[in-house]
Design an enzyme around this catalytic site. Sequence first.
Site, short mmCIF file in Angstrom:
data_model
loop_
_atom_site.label_atom_id
_atom_site.label_comp_id
_atom_site.label_asym_id
_atom_site.label_seq_id
_atom_site.Cartn_x
_atom_site.Cartn_y
_atom_site.Cartn_z
N GLU A 174 -29.08 -35.48 3.26
CA GLU A 174 -30.10 -36.53 3.31
C GLU A 174 -31.34 -36.18 2.49
O GLU A 174 -32.23 -37.00 2.29
CB GLU A 174 -30.53 -36.79 4.77
CG GLU A 174 -29.50 -37.52 5.62
CD GLU A 174 -28.52 -36.59 6.32
OE1 GLU A 174 -28.35 -35.44 5.84
OE2 GLU A 174 -27.92 -37.01 7.33
N THR B 196 -22.43 -37.38 4.31
CA THR B 196 -22.75 -36.24 5.18
C THR B 196 -21.45 -35.67 5.72
O THR B 196 -20.47 -36.40 5.87
CB THR B 196 -23.62 -36.68 6.37
OG1 THR B 196 -22.87 -37.66 7.10
CG2 THR B 196 -24.93 -37.27 5.93
N TRP C 31 -35.64 -23.28 26.10
CA TRP C 31 -34.69 -23.30 24.99
C TRP C 31 -34.40 -21.89 24.50
O TRP C 31 -35.31 -21.10 24.30
CB TRP C 31 -35.26 -24.08 23.82
CG TRP C 31 -35.24 -25.57 24.01
CD1 TRP C 31 -34.88 -26.24 25.14
CD2 TRP C 31 -35.63 -26.55 23.04
NE1 TRP C 31 -35.01 -27.59 24.92
CE2 TRP C 31 -35.46 -27.80 23.66
CE3 TRP C 31 -36.08 -26.49 21.72
CZ2 TRP C 31 -35.75 -28.99 22.99
CZ3 TRP C 31 -36.36 -27.66 21.07
CH2 TRP C 31 -36.19 -28.91 21.70
N LYS D 269 -29.95 -24.56 26.71
CA LYS D 269 -31.08 -24.83 27.62
C LYS D 269 -30.88 -24.05 28.90
O LYS D 269 -30.09 -24.42 29.76
CB LYS D 269 -31.19 -26.33 27.89
CG LYS D 269 -31.62 -27.07 26.64
CD LYS D 269 -31.62 -28.57 26.82
CE LYS D 269 -31.61 -29.23 25.46
NZ LYS D 269 -30.30 -29.72 25.04
P1 AMP Z 1 -25.43 -30.69 5.07
O1 AMP Z 1 -25.96 -32.07 5.03
O2 AMP Z 1 -23.95 -30.63 5.22
O3 AMP Z 1 -25.90 -29.91 3.89
O4 AMP Z 1 -25.98 -29.98 6.38
C1 AMP Z 1 -27.36 -29.87 6.61
C2 AMP Z 1 -27.61 -28.97 7.80
O5 AMP Z 1 -27.18 -27.64 7.50
C3 AMP Z 1 -29.07 -28.81 8.13
O6 AMP Z 1 -29.56 -29.89 8.90
C4 AMP Z 1 -29.07 -27.49 8.92
O7 AMP Z 1 -28.67 -27.69 10.25
C5 AMP Z 1 -27.99 -26.71 8.21
N1 AMP Z 1 -28.62 -25.77 7.25
C6 AMP Z 1 -28.73 -25.90 5.92
N2 AMP Z 1 -29.33 -24.81 5.38
C7 AMP Z 1 -29.61 -23.98 6.40
C8 AMP Z 1 -30.24 -22.69 6.52
N3 AMP Z 1 -30.67 -22.01 5.46
N4 AMP Z 1 -30.37 -22.16 7.76
C9 AMP Z 1 -29.92 -22.81 8.86
N5 AMP Z 1 -29.32 -24.01 8.81
C10 AMP Z 1 -29.16 -24.59 7.60
#
Ligand code: AMP
Length: 542
Positions: free
Chosen positions: A331, A186, A444, A439
Amino acid sequence: MNGQMMQLPLLTSSLLVHAQRHHSDQEIVSRRVEGDVHRYTYADLARRARQLANAVAALDVTEGGRVATLAWNGYRHMELYYAVSGSGRVLNTINPRLHADQVTYIADHAENEVLFFDITFLPLVESIADRVSTVRHFVALIDKDKMPSSSRIPNLLCYEDLVEAQSASYDWPMLDEQTAATLCYTSGTTGNPKGVLYSHRSTLLHTFAAALPDSLGCSAADVILPVVPMFHVNAWGLPYAACMTGAKLVMPGAGLDGKSLYELFEAEGVTMAAGVPTVWQGLLNHVQSNGLKFSTMRRTVIGGSACPPAMVRTFEQDYNVHVVHAWGMTELSPLGTVCAFKAKHLAQNAEQRQAVQAKQGRAVFGVDMKIVSPDGAELPCDGVQTGDLLVRGHWVVSRYFKEEGEGHLQDGWFPTGDVAKIDPDGYMQITDRSKDVIKSGGEWIGSIDLENIAMAHPAVAMAACIAAKHPKWDERPLLVVMLKPGAQVTRDELLAFYDGKIAKWWTPDDVAFVDSIPLGATGKMLKHRLREQFKDYHLPTA
Ligand code: AMP
């Protein structure tokens, strides 16, 4: 009574065998670090992957042993994807944009035995070579006549030597489908990165789902350009979906600027591409400032962070390119939701359809999702209430690599850390990361909506909305803005831009203009850095 059908394990090698058998002359085109554009076919990919599988064995990589890459999107990286996993080892694609300390941490945590890298990253590899404790071989992904010499890595190997030395005769082993195939970490904006270990089975099931028309929609008639890197969650599964469907693949290598991408789009007849909004912004800037059009591009998948509606509008209205918004996570391998229309949306006008496209989309079959309140109670899918987004499914992590137990799951569901609402049609919309929610007076405020509005202003290049301390309301939104070069707009003009677009009390209290907004290794805005930068910011109190 059991069914009486064949039991064949779901293995990534079967994708390669399929592509070789049924799409042998289909092309894979790659821009290389050598400076040229390389082209070959799926038959060549399959042959070289078999040679590479023999080479990996010759390097004595143990069964289940980890092999790392620090590499751009290209044909050699494809060969590594298939040869390493297909032979029963695990490919750990490391993000080269991470800090050297994090790369070292990942390489050690994964216990990588071999590190393959594009020579762009030679300085990075040299800086960590004597720190990574388990790596036995360093291999440069480069032609023999371009091999660099490195005093820091005396036994540097050449990829082409390794492949050439081996026979193309290799039988892919019939592994158990639960065998680990790839390992991604991650991007972890806080703390150490965590490893997610995908199996052959989860990868194959994810590939079936990714290729569907209402997902990434891949076909043998497509020319696919994954801008999303192969070091970021397996390029959203496109290297696998391409082999499954027989699509032509175009790999951009290090050329991720607007000009290089555009040239490749046009030269190779790209019909579909996928990437994060920040990369598309670069491409759009190039196309807009040079008065260009896309002659073959029909569809682009945008995800990784929220796709601003202004970007959807530009692609659709000015360039006739359909935008497919998608959401996922490391994940989740990564696909969770994709924003494909239902029949009823097709009759709607552009504005109504774009309101749908602002959402992250519907769950793909194989991932189930729900939203819950802080006490864990499931909330209705009414498109109004927001809650913590939980998922479960065939390609969702059950525990992180080397962590004990499934303690981070909630009753068998994975808490995504995203805050979302789901409408009665099943479209999910992220309103925030739970850490980024503002907040205000116990209510929110979702920062993504506020950012999307600011990004629609013609003077704004990038906008982040963060919580700033407020004596009365606890927190209030502060809009941090980076302007386009040469553009001008005042604080009051920007705040007035919110009028009528959002509930009055959601309007940011103030605007801070900055020269740049920090981006992480995967192109996401680093809002925790901005919060740190503005932690003593005094909002105007009216
Ligand atoms: P990663 O594991 O680096 O791909 O990050 C995942 C996170 O990216 C998710 O939990 C979201 O917070 C954010 N994310 C991925 N796609 C989107 C999307 N289309 N819109 C908003 N947030 C996104």
